[in-house]
Design a protein around this motif. Structure first.
Motif, PDB file in Angstrom:
ATOM      1  N   ALA A 298       0.803  -1.227  -0.040  1.00 57.14           N
ATOM      2  CA  ALA A 298       0.091   0.130  -0.107  1.00 57.14           C
ATOM      3  C   ALA A 298       0.830   1.210  -0.050  1.00 57.14           C
ATOM      4  N   THR A 299       1.858   1.363  -0.778  1.00 53.78           N
ATOM      5  CA  THR A 299       2.837   2.429  -0.878  1.00 53.78           C
ATOM      6  C   THR A 299       3.441   2.440  -1.817  1.00 53.78           C
ATOM      7  N   LYS A 300       3.179   3.560  -2.597  1.00 57.15           N
ATOM      8  CA  LYS A 300       3.466   3.900  -4.061  1.00 57.15           C
ATOM      9  C   LYS A 300       4.732   4.781  -4.101  1.00 57.15           C
ATOM     10  N   VAL A 301       5.634   4.268  -5.093  1.00 60.70           N
ATOM     11  CA  VAL A 301       6.627   5.408  -5.124  1.00 60.70           C
ATOM     12  C   VAL A 301       6.416   6.294  -6.179  1.00 60.70           C
ATOM     13  N   HIS A 302       6.479   7.675  -5.830  1.00 63.90           N
ATOM     14  CA  HIS A 302       5.916   8.686  -6.609  1.00 63.90           C
ATOM     15  C   HIS A 302       7.081   9.280  -7.599  1.00 63.90           C
ATOM     16  N   SER A 303       8.276   9.443  -7.067  1.00 60.40           N
ATOM     17  CA  SER A 303       9.262  10.226  -7.642  1.00 60.40           C
ATOM     18  C   SER A 303      10.543   9.433  -7.594  1.00 60.40           C
ATOM     19  N   ILE A 304      11.290   9.562  -8.295  1.00 59.05           N
ATOM     20  CA  ILE A 304      13.003   8.874  -8.436  1.00 59.05           C
ATOM     21  C   ILE A 304      13.799   9.962  -8.888  1.00 59.05           C
ATOM     22  N   GLN A 305      14.865  10.064  -8.170  1.00 55.45           N
ATOM     23  CA  GLN A 305      15.764  11.457  -8.398  1.00 55.45           C
ATOM     24  C   GLN A 305      17.239  10.956  -7.964  1.00 55.45           C
ATOM     25  N   GLN A 306      17.950  10.972  -9.105  1.00 56.79           N
ATOM     26  CA  GLN A 306      19.360  10.707  -8.723  1.00 56.79           C
ATOM     27  C   GLN A 306      20.368  11.605  -8.206  1.00 56.79           C
ATOM     28  N   ASN A 307      21.121  11.423  -6.913  1.00 59.49           N
ATOM     29  CA  ASN A 307      22.211  12.493  -6.409  1.00 59.49           C
ATOM     30  C   ASN A 307      23.402  11.811  -6.270  1.00 59.49           C
ATOM     31  N   SER A 308      24.462  12.515  -5.871  1.00 62.73           N
ATOM     32  CA  SER A 308      25.700  12.102  -5.604  1.00 62.73           C
ATOM     33  C   SER A 308      25.855  10.905  -4.576  1.00 62.73           C
ATOM     34  N   GLU A 309      24.787  10.741  -3.682  1.00 61.44           N
ATOM     35  CA  GLU A 309      24.875   9.549  -2.767  1.00 61.44           C
ATOM     36  C   GLU A 309      24.169   8.333  -3.416  1.00 61.44           C
ATOM     37  N   GLY A 310      23.374   8.380  -4.385  1.00 64.18           N
ATOM     38  CA  GLY A 310      22.518   7.219  -4.914  1.00 64.18           C
ATOM     39  C   GLY A 310      21.178   7.716  -5.633  1.00 64.18           C
ATOM     40  N   VAL A 311      20.247   7.249  -5.086  1.00 62.66           N
ATOM     41  CA  VAL A 311      18.901   7.820  -5.511  1.00 62.66           C
ATOM     42  C   VAL A 311      17.837   8.311  -4.463  1.00 62.66           C
ATOM     43  N   ILE A 312      17.201   9.218  -4.616  1.00 57.32           N
ATOM     44  CA  ILE A 312      16.157   9.723  -3.640  1.00 57.32           C
ATOM     45  C   ILE A 312      14.843   9.221  -4.230  1.00 57.32           C
ATOM     46  N   LEU A 313      13.964   8.386  -3.301  1.00 54.61           N
ATOM     47  CA  LEU A 313      12.597   7.991  -3.809  1.00 54.61           C
ATOM     48  C   LEU A 313      11.789   8.843  -2.909  1.00 54.61           C
ATOM     49  N   THR A 314      10.620   9.085  -3.515  1.00 56.23           N
ATOM     50  CA  THR A 314       9.299   9.694  -2.647  1.00 56.23           C
ATOM     51  C   THR A 314       8.402   8.675  -2.503  1.00 56.23           C
ATOM     52  N   THR A 315       8.038   8.225  -1.455  1.00 61.47           N
ATOM     53  CA  THR A 315       6.836   7.123  -1.352  1.00 61.47           C
ATOM     54  C   THR A 315       5.696   7.777  -0.696  1.00 61.47           C
ATOM     55  N   LYS A 316       4.371   7.230  -0.974  1.00 57.65           N
ATOM     56  CA  LYS A 316       3.276   7.643  -0.490  1.00 57.65           C
ATOM     57  C   LYS A 316       2.452   6.369   0.012  1.00 57.65           C
ATOM     58  N   GLY A 317       2.317   6.417   1.358  1.00 56.35           N
ATOM     59  CA  GLY A 317       1.495   5.496   1.962  1.00 56.35           C
ATOM     60  C   GLY A 317       0.812   6.008   2.714  1.00 56.35           C
ATOM     61  N   ASP A 318       0.822   5.598   4.284  1.00 55.62           N
ATOM     62  CA  ASP A 318       0.179   6.404   5.130  1.00 55.62           C
ATOM     63  C   ASP A 318       0.331   7.828   5.168  1.00 55.62           C
ATOM     64  N   GLU A 319       1.950   7.793   5.078  1.00 61.41           N
ATOM     65  CA  GLU A 319       2.465   9.300   4.988  1.00 61.41           C
ATOM     66  C   GLU A 319       3.504   9.225   3.681  1.00 61.41           C
ATOM     67  N   THR A 320       4.051  10.601   3.540  1.00 61.07           N
ATOM     68  CA  THR A 320       4.600  10.929   2.308  1.00 61.07           C
ATOM     69  C   THR A 320       6.189  10.858   2.973  1.00 61.07           C
ATOM     70  N   LYS A 321       7.105  10.176   2.288  1.00 55.01           N
ATOM     71  CA  LYS A 321       8.477   9.865   2.756  1.00 55.01           C
ATOM     72  C   LYS A 321       9.576   9.955   1.687  1.00 55.01           C
ATOM     73  N   ARG A 322      10.736  10.873   2.042  1.00 55.20           N
ATOM     74  CA  ARG A 322      11.600  10.579   1.162  1.00 55.20           C
ATOM     75  C   ARG A 322      12.881   9.697   1.519  1.00 55.20           C
ATOM     76  N   ILE A 323      13.214   8.879   0.506  1.00 57.29           N
ATOM     77  CA  ILE A 323      14.271   7.693   1.294  1.00 57.29           C
ATOM     78  C   ILE A 323      15.582   7.708   0.304  1.00 57.29           C
ATOM     79  N   GLN A 324      16.539   7.884   0.772  1.00 62.36           N
ATOM     80  CA  GLN A 324      17.683   7.883   0.129  1.00 62.36           C
ATOM     81  C   GLN A 324      18.446   6.314  -0.011  1.00 62.36           C
ATOM     82  N   SER A 325      18.535   5.872  -1.146  1.00 58.43           N
ATOM     83  CA  SER A 325      18.889   4.437  -1.162  1.00 58.43           C
ATOM     84  C   SER A 325      20.252   4.386  -2.158  1.00 58.43           C
ATOM     85  N   ASN A 326      21.161   3.701  -1.806  1.00 53.09           N
ATOM     86  CA  ASN A 326      22.253   3.299  -2.398  1.00 53.09           C
ATOM     87  C   ASN A 326      22.160   2.554  -3.801  1.00 53.09           C
TER      88      ASN A 326
END
Ligand SMILES: Cc1cc2nc3c(=O)[nH]c(=O)nc-3n(C[C@H](O)[C@H](O)[C@H](O)COP(=O)(O)OP(=O)(O)OC[C@H]3O[C@@H](n4cnc5c(N)ncnc54)[C@H](O)[C@@H]3O)c2cc1C
Length: 390
Positions: free
Chosen positions: A115-143
């Motif tokens: 029940a959590t959709k990934v809304h956006s994907i953005q590359q940065n120097s650390e890896g990738v930032i995902l924005t997810t929307k489930g119960d709340e909106t979150k920004r997640i940094q992933s390698n």
């Protein structure tokens, strides 16, 4: 912002197999799935080659995962028919199958967030930032991010290296009663251009569907049922998009791998993609784990290894698309001639006495002999599709 090492977008067979593979290599990936439960809604004919069970050591005795095993398959042309040699395909319960993969992944240490959709994907120097929307909106940094979001591939196509995959659409009824004894594919280039009608029987019910570039798929399928006196109660209707031109040319970029339908990993002859999707997930997981380990040790390991590993598989051979292009642009007259010369013989394994019969039939059809290259593409493409097509 939350930090994770490996994120997988999509909890279908490709994403779940990637999670299993990463977890086996000691990583703890997080899978994001937009639907509330894994395996639902089902959008599948539910045919799967026995090789998928072998490849991933899925216990065949776990019979909650499948219903029937078919060893025969008919290819029906407007006139005449052919048959497939040595086929072994299971009719799976697709929801249970995906849930089984999810359970394996969790047991190995993966986290699955539904029940959590990934809304956006953005590359940065650390890896990738995902924005997810489930119960709340979150920004997640992933390698590392593995995109396994299925045919529409909305996130993948926001990345410059992923071109839009042309899609074809399937529509299917689950019908009460077993309307055939074996698997059937019906080809007709006028009624079902670039596709076919499938009949997949399983105990007490039959999945009958259509895949074609033509509009009014439901009407075409209804006409087929009427003409073939198939009148059982319709238990379910389903449908969805399928990539139709095979794998995309580039499957990775910095910190990102694309797998399954999102990468066009579907056989372009029968449009089945479960086994290919799982294979790409498995390889992506292995390569992804090596990438993460080397990063931790400040060493370099290129994600391009994913592409070179995948290219070793027959489903990546360009013969598949050549076969698709040639076979699906033939007229009904051509298909009927093909059906007549094959005359119930194997399309993928012509040997011994069969070969002589087919060759002597072929000599009577100069129209077909004008296309030796195309006929060879059909022979080779259907041979691969037997194992990788569904
Ligand atoms: C009508 C039809 C019949 C088919 N029949 C067969 C068959 O008989 N045999 C066969 O081998 N193949 C068949 N296929 C193809 C097969 O279903 C696919 O190839 C297979 O499901 C691909 O697996 P996947 O994991 O890549 O994608 P999917 O199974 O599509 O999984 C992708 C998942 O990602 C999720 N998702 C998407 N976007 C996001 C997001 N932004 N955030 C979070 N989650 C997201 C989706 O909800 C979905 O669960 C059929 C397809 C159709 C449409």
């Amino acid at each position: 912002m939350e930090n994770i090492r490996a994120a997988i977008v999509g909890g279908g067979p490709a994403g779940l197999q990637a999670a299993i593979s990463l977890s086996k290599a000691g990583m703890t990936p997080t899978v994001f799935e937009e639907h509330p439960s894994i395996g639902q809604p089902i959008q599948c004919g539910e045919g799967l080659s026995i090789h998928a069970f072998d490849d991933f050591s899925i216990p065949i005795e776990e019979n909650k995962l499948w219903i029937d095993l078919h060893k025969k398959c008919k290819l029906v042309f407007p006139e005449g028919r052919a048959t497939y040699g040595d086929i072994q395909a299971y009719m799976i319960r697709r929801d249970k199958f995906d849930q089984y993969l999810a359970k394996q992944a969790i047991n190995l240490g993966a986290e699955i967030i539904t029940a959590t959709k990934v809304h956006s994907i953005q590359q940065n120097s650390e890896g990738v930032i995902l924005t997810t929307k489930g119960d709340e909106t979150k920004r997640i940094q992933s390698n590392l991010v593995i995109l396994a979001e299925g045919a529409r591939a909305k996130l993948a196509q926001r990345l410059s290296f992923v071109p839009p995959s042309p899609l074809i659409y399937g529509f299917e009824y689950k019908i009460e009663g077993e309307w055939r004894e074996e698997l059937e594919f019906h080809f007709d280039s006028e009624k079902y251009p670039y596709g076919y009608i499938w009949i997949f029987p399983r105990k007490n019910e039959t999945n009958i569907g259509i895949v074609t570039t033509a509009k009014e798929r439901k009407k075409r399928l209804d006409n087929f049922l009427k003409q073939n006196n198939i009148s059982g109660k319709i238990l379910k209707k389903m449908g969805g998009p399928i990539p139709m031109k095979g794998p995309i040319p580039k499957l990775y970029c910095d910190n990102i791998l694309v797998v399954g339908d999102a990468a066009g990993m579907v056989n372009p002859i029968f449009y089945g993609g479960i086994r290919m999707g799982m294979t790409s997930g498995e390889i992506a997981g292995k390569i992804g784990a090596k990438f993460l380990t080397s990063k931790k040790e400040n060493q370099f390991y290129s994600l391009s290894n994913y592409q070179s590993e995948i290219l070793k598989f027959k489903f990546m051979d360009e013969i598949n698309l050549k076969c698709h292009n040639f076979f699906y642009s033939r007229s009904n007259k051509f298909l009927s001639k093909l059906g007549k010369i094959l005359n119930n013989q194997y399309i993928n394994r012509i040997s011994g006495r069969e070969k002589i019969k087919v060759l002597s039939n072929l000599l009577k059809e100069p129209g077909l002999l004008r296309h030796p290259k195309g006929l060879l593409q059909i022979y080779k493409g259907f041979k691969i599709a037997r194992d990788w097509g569904f």
